[in-house]
Design an enzyme around this catalytic site. Sequence first.
Site, mmCIF file in Angstrom:
data_model
loop_
_atom_site.group_PDB
_atom_site.id
_atom_site.type_symbol
_atom_site.label_atom_id
_atom_site.label_comp_id
_atom_site.label_asym_id
_atom_site.label_seq_id
_atom_site.Cartn_x
_atom_site.Cartn_y
_atom_site.Cartn_z
ATOM 1 N N LYS A 13 -5.208 17.888 1.242
ATOM 2 C CA LYS A 13 -5.872 16.927 2.122
ATOM 3 C C LYS A 13 -7.262 17.403 2.544
ATOM 4 O O LYS A 13 -8.167 16.581 2.723
ATOM 5 C CB LYS A 13 -5.014 16.612 3.349
ATOM 6 N N ARG A 88 -0.681 16.320 14.929
ATOM 7 C CA ARG A 88 0.403 16.970 14.198
ATOM 8 C C ARG A 88 1.778 16.475 14.659
ATOM 9 O O ARG A 88 2.772 16.739 13.995
ATOM 10 C CB ARG A 88 0.336 18.490 14.370
ATOM 11 N N ARG A 123 -1.433 30.824 -6.579
ATOM 12 C CA ARG A 123 -2.810 31.184 -6.254
ATOM 13 C C ARG A 123 -2.992 32.699 -6.278
ATOM 14 O O ARG A 123 -2.128 33.455 -5.845
ATOM 15 C CB ARG A 123 -3.207 30.650 -4.867
ATOM 16 N N ARG A 156 -1.924 36.110 -1.423
ATOM 17 C CA ARG A 156 -1.948 36.104 0.036
ATOM 18 C C ARG A 156 -0.529 35.992 0.575
ATOM 19 O O ARG A 156 0.314 35.316 0.002
ATOM 20 C CB ARG A 156 -2.789 34.930 0.550
ATOM 21 N N ARG A 167 6.725 26.716 6.107
ATOM 22 C CA ARG A 167 5.682 25.814 6.597
ATOM 23 C C ARG A 167 6.012 24.363 6.265
ATOM 24 O O ARG A 167 5.736 23.453 7.051
ATOM 25 C CB ARG A 167 4.330 26.210 6.009
#
Length: 212
Positions: A13, A88, A123, A156, A167
Amino acid sequence: MNIIFLGAPGAGKGTQAACVSERLGIPTISTGAIIREAIRSGTRMGEEARKYTEQGALVPDDVVIGIIRERLAEPDCRGGFILDGFPRTVPQAEALDAMGIALDAVLSLEVSDEAIVERMSGRRVCDACGASYHVKYLPSRDGVTCDKCGAALTTRRDDAPEVVQSRLRVYHETTEPLKNYYEQKGILRCVEGQEKVEDTTALTLSALGVKA
């Protein structure tokens, strides 16, 4: 246009908000960024936020909402804005409504949890120069070192699959109910995220009624 972008962590997003921001010439307002800016600028609400951030605590809703209110009053928001990262929760959305903020569209970027876990866990970053790679979509030449500086690539901590899944659970429990909230208002637009950024951008602009 006054727009809210919704989407799970890693759905893209932020990338799409940046594309729409450039296309329409309106600012993207990221909650984290404006809280940091309010603290740096020493605004009244920024000083309130500082009390919490210095203790490592979450900034409470009423302070976040106050900072949002200050930011939306800035001249560059007169022609519209994009909110990324706020609201949120449904109570935050209700508080935004209470400000008298009229929204033109709420765009929800739809990407499956499986695709997000693959996307984020794949990633790789170079801690030396900041370059970013992906084991599937943008691998380095040898897959283990940076093409630009030769340093070792790392993963990471918050890209680890178990962290991403945690999450995502939080998103589904606290933020996803906003889709129903805005659908009832008739302003929700859903876009299926595509593998290519430009394809998602085309669908996003079409959902907003903007010519590509």
